[in-house]
Every structure is written in structure tokens, then in C-alpha cells.
Scaffold this active site. Structure first.
Site, PDB file in Angstrom:
ATOM      1  N   GLY A  83      -3.916  -0.012   0.015  1.00  0.00           N
ATOM      2  CA  GLY A  83      -4.457   0.782   1.120  1.00  0.00           C
ATOM      3  C   GLY A  83      -3.286   1.288   1.933  1.00  0.00           C
ATOM      4  O   GLY A  83      -3.439   1.987   2.908  1.00  0.00           O
ATOM      5  N   CYS A  84      -2.121   0.924   1.495  1.00  0.00           N
ATOM      6  CA  CYS A  84      -0.869   1.334   2.097  1.00  0.00           C
ATOM      7  C   CYS A  84      -0.603   0.575   3.378  1.00  0.00           C
ATOM      8  O   CYS A  84      -1.459  -0.114   3.866  1.00  0.00           O
ATOM      9  CB  CYS A  84      -0.819   2.813   2.316  1.00  0.00           C
ATOM     10  SG  CYS A  84      -1.306   3.631   0.821  1.00  0.00           S
TER      11      CYS A  84
END
Ligand SMILES: Cc1cc2nc3c(=O)[nH]c(=O)nc-3n(C[C@H](O)[C@H](O)[C@H](O)COP(=O)(O)OP(=O)(O)OC[C@H]3O[C@@H](n4cnc5c(N)ncnc54)[C@H](O)[C@@H]3O)c2cc1C
Lengths: 414, 104
Positions: free
Chosen positions: B102-103
Site C-alpha cells: 500500500g506503499c
């Protein structure tokens, strides 16, 4: 004479030419840095500018001033890289050849990538970004003149640079309106494609609670499809609608189009590299530093700083045919402004999420982690001085490049 | 990391129930995982799952929704119809792959 060419003279490009000029002999290596303009912007200041903390002119200095003697600065837009023949093509058609290339062209907001976002009827009238100097300045004027309504703070898609910036903006906006005695006239909604306030569980929980405490509504899992400029609503891929009076958005962040023109990037124009050494996966004489690469770390100046500490030594070994000794761990260290003169600090890497505890810094003393304090806010303000005077000039900062567990509270997983 | 039984086989999963070993996955298991999150698998669903499996093999990481669109050819909007609310997470779950970063 060997030629090192650095593309982009921002945070990473400036740091690396300062560090490498000291390591590489003048008679063996020429160093050239290319940037399209001569204005180095202190980007962390763009968060505080809309609230009147800084004036725009306080955040800009001439780039050329920060390049050391023995580094040639070419001011020109870069058209593309031709990696097969080891040269770069400038916008005017000039060819610059290199033996080693460092790409440090960063990432920037792209409102044009979401239908309706940059519609002239709303763009910088009721829809603002604060990741550019123009956007941040326009937002300051809008906030000062605003009489209240629905303020929507929105992230288009991850990754973005400084992933905590939109949360900080939400906290600061809450404090700003409270101090102006108009908090009751403002509804604040935080719209994110993530499942919660932040990406990592411990921090997400803590920061989520901070949103609740401030009566900021969270709208998670929201992937924007388009913005309806007439109805002034954000519309999601699954047809949810969020109306706004004032929208502060982080548009899609993308690497520069020069990367796409060079055929060297992924979907978002980030260049694939080895995440421990920053060596291009496709070309053995190309490294990518800062926001321009695809490493799964925060796109932040602090990450670029830690990365470049290790890179500098690795680079010297690499060009002399030795193996690179250092492996980057994704270390990030970010201050999070929480409003009313307080802030939090988070410290993490590829494998360890931000934890609570204390962060040891020589002299200044331990800073509390993941917890609000005045000291952390002072740290953020001091960062501007550190940035101009130490960080980008490549001076040593007493924080280790690899993350340390000292002072951190471990989370036990059941 | 827990080991659970799915479709009669012992399977390694993480705290969130995502498979941790690429090779332990098969279509039987995918069906069970899909049922757990109330997804009825159609051909359109399988196409995406197969793309994700193949893409992971060459890329070493789970494709994002954006990549499923640009490389896999399924618009993000359609991904939301097939895997409501959290397509990226649900697709990875059924495909037996790690949650896409999801970074950070
Ligand atoms: C609002 C905000 C708040 C932030 N707060 C923090 C913080 O608190 N702490 C922190 O660590 N980080 C923070 N950051 C992130 C930090 O500023 C960036 O991660 C950092 O500047 C990245 O450095 P870089 O060198 O990769 O890119 P940049 O500094 O953006 O430099 C890229 C350079 O490349 C040049 N360039 C690009 N394309 C071309 C082309 N085609 N031709 C010629 N030149 C080109 C650009 O002109 C630019 O000068 C913040 C960022 C923002 C926007």
C-alpha cells in the site's frame, strides 16, 4: 577523464554532487548536474506555508549556490536518456555523454491524470494542491478568505512523496480554524485510498485516533474516478460521492515524463532499481536516487539522505571494480506536525513499522516517537536550517543511515 | 506464522490470513478463500487471478490495481465491481499473494 552526469538538482541531486565531488578526484572525474530551472524549493515548507508560517520567498534559493566548485551546472530541460548509447538529450537538442549516470528527477503532482481535477472552473479556485509553490500559495489565500463549509482533504493514489503530509495538513487545518474561532463552521473530511489513516498498523491506529479526537471524519478505501466540477463532488470508482466546498487534494504523483520518453519507467514513471543499492535493473552504469526510483520506501528527503550516505561509498567502490559494501534498509525518519505547536516523530524502514518509544539524537537528546510533543515541532522547524546548511550540502548529520532499534518499544504479535 | 487447513491441505498464512508460500496455492484453495470473503468466482474473476499469479512470478511483487489495468487490461472500475470495496486486497488474498505494498 570519466564523466558523471546527474539529472535533477533537487534534494537528492544536490546532496550527491556535494558528497561525490569530495570523493572523486578532479583529474579523474568530471561531474555535471542538469536541472530545468535554478530555483531550489524547500518542499517541507509547502505544508506550513498555507497556514502563514512561511512566506513563499523564504522557501526558495538559487540551486547554483549549492553546487560545489568543480561541478558543472547546466540549466536546461532534459528531453530524454538514450541509455543504449550512454547519452542524454537536452530539450534544445544538445547531447551530453556520460560514463555513469545518476537519475534524481524526483516526482511531481499530476492533476491532469484525474478527470475533472484541473477543470479551470474549479482548479485553484475551490480545488487546491500544496505540493507546488503556486498551489500552496494559492491555498494560503483561499484559507485566509474562507468563511467555512466542507473542507475535504484527499489523496488520489499511493505512493505520494511525504506520505504523512496530508495527515499533517488535516491536523494543522483543525488547529488553524480553532485558533481563528471558526472550527464549528468547518467540517473536515479525510478521504484516502488506504484502509485507514496511514499505511503501517501501529502508526495508522495512533493517527486514526488523532483524527477522531479532532472530529475529522475518515473516508477510507476511496479510489477517485473523477471530480464533478459542477456539483463539486469527488466520485469514487465504486460510485460513492463526497461533496466539498474546499478540496485540498494530493494529485497522482508521477516521475517525470522524461522517464517515459526514455522507456525506462514503470506505470508511474518510476525507474526500477535494486532497493539496497539503487542500481538500475536494466543498465549497469545508471543509478537512481531520491523520489525517482521505485524502491518501496517513503519518498522523503530523509530517506534520500540516508540512502545517499551509503550510496556515496558504494559508488566509489563500484566504479573501481570492487563490490558495493553497503545495503540500504529503507530507513525513514519523519516529523509529523499535529497542530498547536506540537508534533510527532516516526522512524521506520522496509521491515520495521513506526513504533513508539524514544529516538536518541546526540546533543538534542531523545525525542518521543509516535507521540505528540513540542520538541518534535521544534525539530520540524529546525529542519529548514538543517536542510539548507547541512543536508543538501552533504555535511554529516548525527543520525545513522541504517535504522536502529535503540529506544523503540517492540510490538508483540500474538 | 500460523499454519491452517484449507481444502484439506496445511497452508502457511500470515496474521491477516494471506498465504505466505507462492507454491502452496491452487485453484481449489482460491475457491475457498473467495468464498470466505463472499466472492463468487466467474471467468472474469479467474482472469484477474491468473494474471496476478503470472505477473508475480516475473515481477516478484503483487501487481497494483493500476497495473492490473495497464498490463492486465481490466479497468480499475471493473475491478471494483468484481471485488467490491477493496479490490487490490481481495484480489491478492484470493490469488495467494502478499497484499500489494500500500506503499509507505
Ligand atoms: C509538502 C511537502 C512536504 C514534505 N515534507 C517533508 C519532510 O517533512 N521531510 C522529508 O524528509 N521530506 C519531505 N518532503 C519530501 C521531499 O521534499 C522530497 O522527497 C525530496 O525533495 C526528494 O528529492 P529528489 O531530489 O528526489 O526530488 P526533487 O527535490 O523534487 O528534485 C527533482 C529535480 O529534478 C528536476 N527535473 C525533473 N524533471 C526534469 C527534466 N525533465 N529536466 C530537467 N530537470 C528536471 C526538477 O526541476 C527538480 O529540481 C515533502 C514534500 C512535500 C511536497
Amino acid at each position: 577523464m570519466k564523466r558523471l552526469v546527474v539529472l535533477g538538482g533537487g534534494t537528492a541531486g544536490t546532496m550527491v554532487v556535494n558528497k561525490l565531488r569530495k570523493k572523486l578526484k578532479d583529474e579523474e572525474w568530471s561531474i555535471t548536474v542538469i536541472d530545468k530551472d535554478n530555483d531550489h524549493i524547500y518542499q517541507p515548507g509547502l505544508l506550513l506555508l498555507p497556514f502563514g508560517v512561511y512566506r513563499p520567498e523564504e522557501l526558495v534559493k538559487k540551486r547554483a549556490h549549492f553546487f560545489p566548485r568543480g561541478v558543472k551546472f547546466i540549466q536546461s530541460a532534459i528531453d530524454k536518456i538514450v541509455p543504449e548509447s550512454n547519452h542524454v538529450l537536452l530539450a534544445g537538442g544538445q547531447i551530453i555523454e556520460y560514463d555513469q549516470l545518476v537519475i534524481a528527477t524526483g516526482t511531481s503532482p499530476r492533476p491532469d491524470q484525474t478527470p475533472g481535477m484541473d477543470d479551470p472552473a474549479i482548479w485553484r479556485k475551490s480545488v487546491f494542491d500544496f505540493f507546488t509553490l503556486e498551489g500552496s500559495t494559492a491555498l494560503r489565500d483561499a484559507l485566509t478568505a474562507w468563511s467555512g463549509g466542507r473542507l475535504v482533504i484527499h489523496i488520489t493514489e499511493m505512493p505520494i512523496k511525504c506520505p504523512v503530509a496530508p495527515l499533517e495538513f488535516a491536523f494543522l487545518a483543525d488547529a488553524f480554524f480553532e485558533e481563528r474561532k471558526m472550527r464549528d463552521d468547518v467540517e473536515i473530511i479525510y478521504v484516502t485510498p488506504l484502509e485507514g489513516a496511514f499505511t503501517k498498523p501501529t502508526a495508522s491506529k495512533r493517527l486514526g485516533t488523532m483524527l477522531e479526537d479532532r472530529n475529522i471524519k475518515l473516508e477510507p478505501d476511496f479510489m477517485v474516478d473523477h471530480i464533478d466540477p459542477e456539483a463539486k463532488t469527488l466520485v469514487s470508482m465504486d460510485e460513492r460521492e463526497v461533496p466539498f466546498d474546499l478540496l485540498v487534494t494530493i494529485p497522482l504523483n508521477m516521475g517525470d515524463d522524461l522517464i517515459a520518453r526514455s522507456g525506462m519507467g514503470n506505470d508511474l514513471n518510476y525507474v526500477p532499481v535494486d532497493k539496497e543499492t539503487f542500481l538500475s535493473k536494466s543498465y549497469s552504469n545508471v543509478f537512481v536516487l531520491g523520489d525517482a526510483s521505485d524502491i518501496p520506501a517513503s519518498k522523503a528527503g530523509s530517506v534520500a539522505h540516508f540512502a545517499i550516505e551509503l550510496f556515496t561509498e558504494n559508488f566509489v567502490d563500484y566504479v573501481e571494480g570492487r563490490t558495493m559494501k553497503h545495503r540500504f534498509d529503507g530507513h525513514a525518519n519523519c516529523f509529523i506536525e499535529s497542530g498547536h505547536g506540537k508534533g510527532l516523530l516516526i522512524d521506520f524502514n522496509y521491515t520495521t513499522e513506526p513504533l513508539t518509544g524514544k529516538f536518541p539524537i546526540p546533543v538534542i537528546g531523545p525525542l518521543p516517537l509516535l507521540k505528540e510533543s513540542r520538541l518534535n515541532h521544534m525539530g520540524k522547524l529546525a529542519f529548514r536550517w538543517i536542510y539548507w546548511n547541512m543536508l543538501i550540502k552533504g555535511r554529516r548529520i548525527p543520525i545513522p543511515a541504517l535504522m536502529s532499534m535503540a529506544g523503540k518499544h517492540q510490538v508483540t504479535t500474538k | 506464522m500460523p499454519v491452517i487447513e484449507i481444502a484439506g491441505k496445511p497452508i502457511n498464512v500470515n496474521e491477516e490470513g494471506f498465504l505466505t508460500k507462492y507454491d502452496e496455492w491452487d485453484e481449489e484453495i482460491a475457491k475457498v478463500l473467495a468464498a470466505q470473503i463472499e466472492i463468487e468466482m466467474t471467468e472474469a474473476h479467474w482472469n484477474i487471478i491468473k494474471f496476478l499469479r503470472a505477473d508475480f512470478k516475473t515481477q516478484g511483487e503483487t501487481a497494483t490495481a493500476r497495473r492490473v489495468q495497464s498490463v492486465g487490461g481490466v479497468p480499475v472500475k471493473e475491478q471494483f465491481v468484481l471485488f467490491p470495496k477493496k479490490p487490490a486486497k481481495k484480489m491478492a488474498y484470493i490469488a495467494g499473494l502478499p497484499k500489494p505494498k500500500g506503499c509507505v
